[in-house]
Motif scaffolding. Structure first.
Motif, PDB file in Angstrom:
ATOM      1  N   ILE A 240       0.839  -1.207   0.000  1.00 32.32           N
ATOM      2  CA  ILE A 240       0.000   0.000   0.000  1.00 32.32           C
ATOM      3  C   ILE A 240       0.870   1.252   0.000  1.00 32.32           C
ATOM      4  CG2 ILE A 240      -1.601   1.378   1.403  1.00 32.32           C
ATOM      5  CD1 ILE A 240      -2.876  -1.296   2.287  1.00 32.32           C
ATOM      6  N   ILE A 241       1.890   1.248   0.851  1.00 33.69           N
ATOM      7  CA  ILE A 241       2.770   2.418   0.953  1.00 33.69           C
ATOM      8  C   ILE A 241       3.541   2.632  -0.345  1.00 33.69           C
ATOM      9  CG2 ILE A 241       4.827   3.326   2.118  1.00 33.69           C
ATOM     10  CD1 ILE A 241       3.674   1.999   4.700  1.00 33.69           C
ATOM     11  N   GLN A 242       4.079   1.583  -0.904  1.00 33.24           N
ATOM     12  CA  GLN A 242       4.851   1.714  -2.142  1.00 33.24           C
ATOM     13  C   GLN A 242       4.004   2.207  -3.303  1.00 33.24           C
ATOM     14  OE1 GLN A 242       6.665  -2.123  -2.704  1.00 33.24           O
ATOM     15  NE2 GLN A 242       8.374  -1.657  -1.341  1.00 33.24           N
ATOM     16  N   THR A 243       2.764   1.729  -3.408  1.00 34.80           N
ATOM     17  CA  THR A 243       1.943   2.099  -4.557  1.00 34.80           C
ATOM     18  C   THR A 243       1.172   3.393  -4.385  1.00 34.80           C
ATOM     19  OG1 THR A 243       0.115   0.713  -3.783  1.00 34.80           O
ATOM     20  CG2 THR A 243       1.652  -0.275  -5.342  1.00 34.80           C
ATOM     21  N   LYS A 244       0.682   3.677  -3.178  1.00 33.53           N
ATOM     22  CA  LYS A 244      -0.192   4.842  -3.000  1.00 33.53           C
ATOM     23  C   LYS A 244       0.366   5.954  -2.117  1.00 33.53           C
ATOM     24  CE  LYS A 244      -4.779   3.108  -3.797  1.00 33.53           C
ATOM     25  NZ  LYS A 244      -6.142   3.143  -3.279  1.00 33.53           N
ATOM     26  N   TYR A 245       1.168   5.590  -1.113  1.00 33.58           N
ATOM     27  CA  TYR A 245       1.611   6.583  -0.133  1.00 33.58           C
ATOM     28  C   TYR A 245       3.121   6.506   0.134  1.00 33.58           C
ATOM     29  CZ  TYR A 245      -3.408   6.531   0.815  1.00 33.58           C
ATOM     30  OH  TYR A 245      -4.776   6.582   0.691  1.00 33.58           O
ATOM     31  N   PRO A 246       3.956   6.628  -0.873  1.00 33.64           N
ATOM     32  CA  PRO A 246       5.404   6.506  -0.637  1.00 33.64           C
ATOM     33  C   PRO A 246       5.951   7.555   0.326  1.00 33.64           C
ATOM     34  CG  PRO A 246       4.955   7.236  -2.886  1.00 33.64           C
ATOM     35  CD  PRO A 246       3.647   6.887  -2.270  1.00 33.64           C
ATOM     36  N   GLU A 247       5.276   8.681   0.421  1.00 31.54           N
ATOM     37  CA  GLU A 247       5.722   9.745   1.322  1.00 31.54           C
ATOM     38  C   GLU A 247       5.569   9.370   2.802  1.00 31.54           C
ATOM     39  OE1 GLU A 247       1.351  10.452   0.675  1.00 31.54           O
ATOM     40  OE2 GLU A 247       3.016   9.827  -0.579  1.00 31.54           O
ATOM     41  N   LYS A 248       4.806   8.323   3.104  1.00 29.75           N
ATOM     42  CA  LYS A 248       4.576   7.914   4.491  1.00 29.75           C
ATOM     43  C   LYS A 248       5.453   6.736   4.914  1.00 29.75           C
ATOM     44  CE  LYS A 248       0.011   9.806   4.514  1.00 29.75           C
ATOM     45  NZ  LYS A 248      -1.348   9.706   4.940  1.00 29.75           N
ATOM     46  N   GLU A 249       6.353   6.330   4.033  1.00 28.40           N
ATOM     47  CA  GLU A 249       7.201   5.177   4.327  1.00 28.40           C
ATOM     48  C   GLU A 249       8.057   5.392   5.575  1.00 28.40           C
ATOM     49  OE1 GLU A 249      10.237   2.093   2.103  1.00 28.40           O
ATOM     50  OE2 GLU A 249       9.556   3.882   1.048  1.00 28.40           O
ATOM     51  N   GLU A 250       8.620   6.563   5.713  1.00 27.12           N
ATOM     52  CA  GLU A 250       9.478   6.842   6.868  1.00 27.12           C
ATOM     53  C   GLU A 250       8.696   6.780   8.179  1.00 27.12           C
ATOM     54  OE1 GLU A 250      12.198  10.478   8.494  1.00 27.12           O
ATOM     55  OE2 GLU A 250      12.166  10.146   6.337  1.00 27.12           O
ATOM     56  N   LYS A 251       7.485   7.340   8.188  1.00 28.12           N
ATOM     57  CA  LYS A 251       6.650   7.314   9.393  1.00 28.12           C
ATOM     58  C   LYS A 251       6.278   5.896   9.803  1.00 28.12           C
ATOM     59  CE  LYS A 251       4.080  11.646   9.344  1.00 28.12           C
ATOM     60  NZ  LYS A 251       2.732  12.219   9.212  1.00 28.12           N
ATOM     61  N   CYS A 252       6.170   5.008   8.832  1.00 27.14           N
ATOM     62  CA  CYS A 252       5.711   3.642   9.084  1.00 27.14           C
ATOM     63  C   CYS A 252       6.853   2.641   9.240  1.00 27.14           C
ATOM     64  CB  CYS A 252       4.802   3.191   7.952  1.00 27.14           C
ATOM     65  SG  CYS A 252       3.350   4.219   7.720  1.00 27.14           S
ATOM     66  N   SER A 253       8.073   3.059   9.031  1.00 22.98           N
ATOM     67  CA  SER A 253       9.204   2.126   8.996  1.00 22.98           C
ATOM     68  C   SER A 253       9.373   1.337  10.292  1.00 22.98           C
ATOM     69  CB  SER A 253      10.492   2.861   8.651  1.00 22.98           C
ATOM     70  OG  SER A 253      10.805   3.797   9.652  1.00 22.98           O
TER      71      SER A 253
END
Length: 111
Positions: A16-29
């Protein structure tokens, strides 16, 4: 009776993060580095990723498919006591129905 396997939430959220919300990857790491996620962590990830979507959109899209373990139910009910929320406020916060909150209280004898 066989125990059902839970979905691989880490893989699902990574996709989901890679396809729709890449900007939130750091917050979710932090969550995505774990071996397995608890239900409470899944709720936290949902909040981070879908924070700007309306309650009704989220509720309609996946509320029928959620399940909560006992630890998470206790966490949610404890959150209500701690912050003195009514059932409506708690339901809005965790994106569950008021009827679900009421049934949990009956099941676990919470007043």
């Amino acid at each position: 009776m066989e125990k059902q396997q839970s979905p691989n939430y880490i893989r699902i959220y990574k996709d989901i993060i890679q396809t729709k919300y890449p900007e939130k990857e750091e917050k979710c790491s932090f969550f995505l580095k774990k071996a397995k996620l608890t239900t409470r962590e899944v709720l936290q990830l949902n909040k981070i990723i879908f924070e700007k979507e309306s309650f009704s959109e989220i509720k309609l899209s996946n509320s029928r498919f959620r399940s909560y373990d006992q630890e998470t139910i206790w966490y949610i009910l404890d959150h209500q006591k701690k912050y003195r929320l009514n059932n409506y406020q708690l339901a809005e916060h965790f994106k569950v129905s008021r009827n679900t909150i009421t049934s949990w209280k009956k099941k676990f004898f919470v007043k």
